[in-house]
Design an enzyme around this catalytic site. Structure first.
Site, PDB file in Angstrom:
ATOM      1  N   GLU A  73       0.657  -1.186   0.094  1.00  0.00           N
ATOM      2  CA  GLU A  73      -0.085  -0.120   0.211  1.00  0.00           C
ATOM      3  C   GLU A  73       1.055   1.236  -0.008  1.00  0.00           C
ATOM      4  O   GLU A  73       1.836   1.305   0.712  1.00  0.00           O
ATOM      5  CB  GLU A  73      -0.848  -0.006   1.266  1.00  0.00           C
ATOM      6  CG  GLU A  73      -1.807   1.042   1.283  1.00  0.00           C
ATOM      7  CD  GLU A  73      -2.524   1.516   0.355  1.00  0.00           C
ATOM      8  OE1 GLU A  73      -2.629   2.674  -0.243  1.00  0.00           O
ATOM      9  OE2 GLU A  73      -3.271   0.702  -0.163  1.00  0.00           O
ATOM     10  N   ASP A 122      -7.779   1.831  -8.343  1.00  0.00           N
ATOM     11  CA  ASP A 122      -8.109   2.982  -9.180  1.00  0.00           C
ATOM     12  C   ASP A 122      -8.449   2.842 -10.607  1.00  0.00           C
ATOM     13  O   ASP A 122      -7.540   2.426 -11.353  1.00  0.00           O
ATOM     14  CB  ASP A 122      -6.967   4.326  -9.071  1.00  0.00           C
ATOM     15  CG  ASP A 122      -7.423   5.726  -9.309  1.00  0.00           C
ATOM     16  OD1 ASP A 122      -8.397   5.738 -10.245  1.00  0.00           O
ATOM     17  OD2 ASP A 122      -6.737   6.638  -8.819  1.00  0.00           O
ATOM     18  N   LYS A 126      -9.883   8.479 -17.372  1.00  0.00           N
ATOM     19  CA  LYS A 126      -9.278   9.392 -18.569  1.00  0.00           C
ATOM     20  C   LYS A 126      -8.140   8.518 -19.330  1.00  0.00           C
ATOM     21  O   LYS A 126      -7.388   7.990 -18.780  1.00  0.00           O
ATOM     22  CB  LYS A 126      -8.583  10.618 -18.142  1.00  0.00           C
ATOM     23  CG  LYS A 126      -9.711  11.573 -17.300  1.00  0.00           C
ATOM     24  CD  LYS A 126      -8.972  12.979 -17.055  1.00  0.00           C
ATOM     25  CE  LYS A 126      -9.797  13.738 -16.163  1.00  0.00           C
ATOM     26  NZ  LYS A 126      -9.183  15.310 -16.000  1.00  0.00           N
ATOM     27  N   ASP A 158     -15.592  -2.673  -9.123  1.00  0.00           N
ATOM     28  CA  ASP A 158     -16.868  -2.729  -9.427  1.00  0.00           C
ATOM     29  C   ASP A 158     -17.105  -1.717 -10.668  1.00  0.00           C
ATOM     30  O   ASP A 158     -18.129  -1.149 -11.189  1.00  0.00           O
ATOM     31  CB  ASP A 158     -17.566  -1.830  -8.219  1.00  0.00           C
ATOM     32  CG  ASP A 158     -16.789  -0.419  -8.021  1.00  0.00           C
ATOM     33  OD1 ASP A 158     -15.576  -0.507  -8.234  1.00  0.00           O
ATOM     34  OD2 ASP A 158     -17.470   0.735  -8.333  1.00  0.00           O
ATOM     35  N   TYR A 197     -13.997  -1.693   0.163  1.00  0.00           N
ATOM     36  CA  TYR A 197     -14.921  -1.084  -0.870  1.00  0.00           C
ATOM     37  C   TYR A 197     -15.674  -1.742  -1.528  1.00  0.00           C
ATOM     38  O   TYR A 197     -16.858  -1.434  -1.542  1.00  0.00           O
ATOM     39  CB  TYR A 197     -13.865  -0.690  -2.189  1.00  0.00           C
ATOM     40  CG  TYR A 197     -12.710   0.469  -1.911  1.00  0.00           C
ATOM     41  CD1 TYR A 197     -13.331   1.839  -1.759  1.00  0.00           C
ATOM     42  CD2 TYR A 197     -11.228   0.360  -1.735  1.00  0.00           C
ATOM     43  CE1 TYR A 197     -12.653   3.082  -1.570  1.00  0.00           C
ATOM     44  CE2 TYR A 197     -10.657   1.695  -1.549  1.00  0.00           C
ATOM     45  CZ  TYR A 197     -11.346   2.906  -1.231  1.00  0.00           C
ATOM     46  OH  TYR A 197     -10.507   4.054  -1.281  1.00  0.00           O
TER      47      TYR A 197
END
Length: 216
Positions: A73, A122, A126, A158, A197
């Site tokens: 992490e 993440d 873009k 997701d 998450y």
């Protein structure tokens, strides 16, 4: 959203020096190729890329005591929460690293890893940022070098566009994709371990996608 800095964590993280490599004493080439020595035993090595607050890795390591787990992490403040969970469960088969995944080849030797986990990374939506996605071809080549022959990558997200993009990258890289799910929770798998998450997004009604990738 950028997390608020917690300066006190820089000192508090050292309460877990027995199993944490903090940012002021990071993992390095000294550990490359000798993680079995660090754990003090020979066992399969599974690595979670982006371990967050540690729900997933702490539960999985508890369930699979015969596997050595490493959680990576970049944010030390976040990893501190994971370290607390590992300590509370008294897990001896986990090491946690504050480290930038871009430099992953600095800390693992070729063929040293048996499995990578990527959970809810993440999505970098873009197009100009696609190369930053952890399932982009450039990262896949790094994983290929570090995994043993037949090693695996387990991926959950997701984000539907990211999942489709990733499946395309896996195919282009000549990898074998299996156990593909576009709605994991609808399948009611008893062995599924949820991340922080995953619990949040599924609570909002988001569908969770998952697949396993084999590197020949």
């Amino acid at each position: 959203m950028r997390l608020r800095r917690k300066p006190w964590v820089d000192e508090a993280i050292h309460d877990f020096d027995a199993f944490v490599f903090p940012k002021d004493a990071p993992a390095s080439e000294a550990e490359q190729g000798r993680w079995a020595e660090v754990f003090g035993r020979q066992a399969p090595l599974h690595v979670e890329l982006g371990t967050g607050k540690g729900d997933f890795i702490s539960q999985l390591a508890e369930r699979e005591p015969d596997v050595n787990f490493i959680g990576i992490e970049a944010q030390q403040d976040v990893l501190y929460a994971a370290a607390k969970k590992v300590a509370e469960k008294e897990l001896t088969n986990v090491r946690l690293l504050v480290f930038d995944i871009n430099g992953i080849e600095q800390i693992f030797a070729p063929g040293e890893v048996d499995r990578f986990y990527i959970n809810f990374c993440d999505p970098w939506p873009k197009k100009r940022h696609y190369k930053r996605r952890l399932t982009y071809a450039g990262f896949l080549e790094k994983y290929r070098r570090l995994l043993k022959q037949g090693g695996e990558l387990h991926f959950k997200t997701d984000n539907h566009p990211l999942f489709l993009f990733s499946l395309g990258q896996f195919e282009e890289a000549g990898l074998t994709v299996r156990d593909v799910s576009y709605d994991l929770h609808a399948e009611n798998r008893p062995d599924n371990i949820m991340t922080e998450y995953e619990r949040k997004f599924s609570g909002f009604g988001e569908k969770i996608h998952r697949c396993e990738v084999v590197f020949p």
